[in-house]
Scaffold this motif. Sequence first.
Motif, mmCIF file in Angstrom:
data_model
loop_
_atom_site.group_PDB
_atom_site.id
_atom_site.type_symbol
_atom_site.label_atom_id
_atom_site.label_comp_id
_atom_site.label_asym_id
_atom_site.label_seq_id
_atom_site.Cartn_x
_atom_site.Cartn_y
_atom_site.Cartn_z
ATOM 1 N N PRO A 269 -26.268 3.190 -0.846
ATOM 2 C CA PRO A 269 -25.349 2.583 -0.021
ATOM 3 C C PRO A 269 -25.387 2.009 1.251
ATOM 4 N N ALA A 270 -24.654 1.215 1.702
ATOM 5 C CA ALA A 270 -24.739 0.323 3.009
ATOM 6 C C ALA A 270 -24.558 1.446 4.134
ATOM 7 N N PRO A 271 -25.115 1.316 5.273
ATOM 8 C CA PRO A 271 -24.847 2.209 6.453
ATOM 9 C C PRO A 271 -23.541 2.069 6.762
ATOM 10 N N PRO A 272 -22.874 3.336 7.068
ATOM 11 C CA PRO A 272 -21.588 3.392 7.569
ATOM 12 C C PRO A 272 -21.353 2.828 8.903
ATOM 13 N N SER A 273 -20.131 2.724 9.520
ATOM 14 C CA SER A 273 -19.936 2.201 10.934
ATOM 15 C C SER A 273 -20.247 3.536 11.708
ATOM 16 N N LEU A 274 -20.482 3.031 12.960
ATOM 17 C CA LEU A 274 -20.806 4.108 14.062
ATOM 18 C C LEU A 274 -19.592 4.966 14.466
ATOM 19 N N ARG B 64 -25.858 11.973 0.086
ATOM 20 C CA ARG B 64 -26.235 10.618 0.233
ATOM 21 C C ARG B 64 -27.894 11.190 0.420
ATOM 22 N N PHE B 65 -28.643 10.035 -0.003
ATOM 23 C CA PHE B 65 -30.265 10.208 0.173
ATOM 24 C C PHE B 65 -30.438 9.799 1.538
ATOM 25 N N ILE C 241 -27.814 20.167 -13.155
ATOM 26 C CA ILE C 241 -26.724 19.419 -13.915
ATOM 27 C C ILE C 241 -26.329 18.212 -12.793
ATOM 28 N N CYS C 242 -26.623 18.544 -11.454
ATOM 29 C CA CYS C 242 -26.443 17.310 -10.636
ATOM 30 C C CYS C 242 -27.569 16.303 -10.792
ATOM 31 N N HIS C 243 -28.649 16.764 -11.076
ATOM 32 C CA HIS C 243 -29.812 15.760 -11.177
ATOM 33 C C HIS C 243 -29.754 14.952 -12.645
ATOM 34 N N TRP C 244 -29.257 15.443 -13.687
ATOM 35 C CA TRP C 244 -29.390 14.952 -15.017
ATOM 36 C C TRP C 244 -28.127 14.016 -14.972
ATOM 37 N N SER C 245 -26.969 14.465 -14.206
ATOM 38 C CA SER C 245 -25.939 13.573 -14.130
ATOM 39 C C SER C 245 -26.061 12.465 -13.455
ATOM 40 N N TYR C 246 -26.815 12.477 -12.344
ATOM 41 C CA TYR C 246 -27.490 11.365 -11.656
ATOM 42 C C TYR C 246 -28.219 10.466 -12.489
ATOM 43 N N ARG C 247 -29.118 11.099 -12.942
ATOM 44 C CA ARG C 247 -30.361 10.230 -13.797
ATOM 45 C C ARG C 247 -29.424 9.743 -15.121
ATOM 46 N N LEU C 248 -28.389 10.091 -15.675
ATOM 47 C CA LEU C 248 -27.689 9.738 -16.733
ATOM 48 C C LEU C 248 -26.835 8.624 -16.347
ATOM 49 N N LEU D 246 -24.117 9.470 -14.707
ATOM 50 C CA LEU D 246 -22.573 9.836 -14.522
ATOM 51 C C LEU D 246 -22.196 10.273 -13.084
ATOM 52 N N LEU D 247 -23.146 10.402 -12.110
ATOM 53 C CA LEU D 247 -22.733 10.597 -10.962
ATOM 54 C C LEU D 247 -23.348 9.299 -10.108
ATOM 55 N N ARG D 248 -22.653 8.906 -9.025
ATOM 56 C CA ARG D 248 -23.036 8.041 -8.275
ATOM 57 C C ARG D 248 -23.386 8.562 -6.793
ATOM 58 N N ARG D 249 -24.468 8.304 -6.263
ATOM 59 C CA ARG D 249 -24.905 8.827 -4.859
ATOM 60 C C ARG D 249 -25.429 7.649 -3.919
#
Length: 332
Positions: free
Chosen positions: A67-72, A266-267, A320-327, A329-332
Amino acid sequence: MDDEFKRELLERLKAIEERLDGLDTSQSQLQEAYARSRAHLRRFWLRPPMWTFEQHSPRPLDLRTLPAPPSLPTCVPTIAIVTPSFNHGQFLAATIDSVIGQNYPALSYHVQDGGSEDDTVAILKGYGDKISWRSEPDQGQSDAINQGFAGVDGDIMAYLNSDDILLPGALTYVAKFFAERPDIDVVYGHRIFIDYAGSEIGRAILPAHSIEALRYAGYVPQETMFWRRRVWDAVGPMDRNFHYALDWDFMLRAQAAGFKFARARRFLACFRVHDAQKTTKNYELGRKEMQRLRLRNLGYVPSQLEISRAIAPYLLRQFICHWSYRLGLLRR
């Protein structure tokens, strides 16, 4: 892994993940995700993804997925970062660039080198006054971190090893997170695994923080972790008696002192996997240090079975979180 098992796994992941926050999916998306996942399911099996570095063949790190950086925030906090370094000249420039490239307006960044014999000093000199640095013998990584923080100050603190990198927007995100969450003292996020050349080889998507799991295993990705100055002032600096599990020791002391942890959605950074890293070379030393920490914090040294049972709920959530992201189903 037969087709029936794969279908059952996907159905269970979907059912559980629908109860998690942030789920945004449809039947067509699920079908598309299932088609994409078939090859991965054959290779990945059921190993804990958070500790499986090489999840796929190397490919370019695609920052467009972030995702784009947020505002300060209105009041911009100062952030102090220290990089301990020793003979990592081949990676150091990428680490430094990832920090100063954040263009964060209130950054104090220092590289504390242990007297490297490679091209580290030449690299450091090349940055001029963009960073502060010293190169002199030390008593190990913990000592280098402590020496580095003795010369820099900030409302928020972190250390980044000389082979890891921050992801774009990480500092702005952390500053805003702490501004919006005054109750949180330590924050960390998801991580990306990269290889020697900087190519992506995997990702780890973490569930919410678990106080109980941290007592048994140091699962928090250190390169993504930031803390408020008050934590350092209260629990003290890195323990120089630890050369491998120094980060877990610091986390345990902070958690025992009542400071509150949170996992950010967030990564924040990349962990580099290569043959010369401490994680690879000093496994036996690391095992002994981790046993010392378990003895200190639990009152006994648990067996591997006891550790596995204690962290199983957390690993299931992470799976579960990992595979939901890989599939998808989750947006990070």
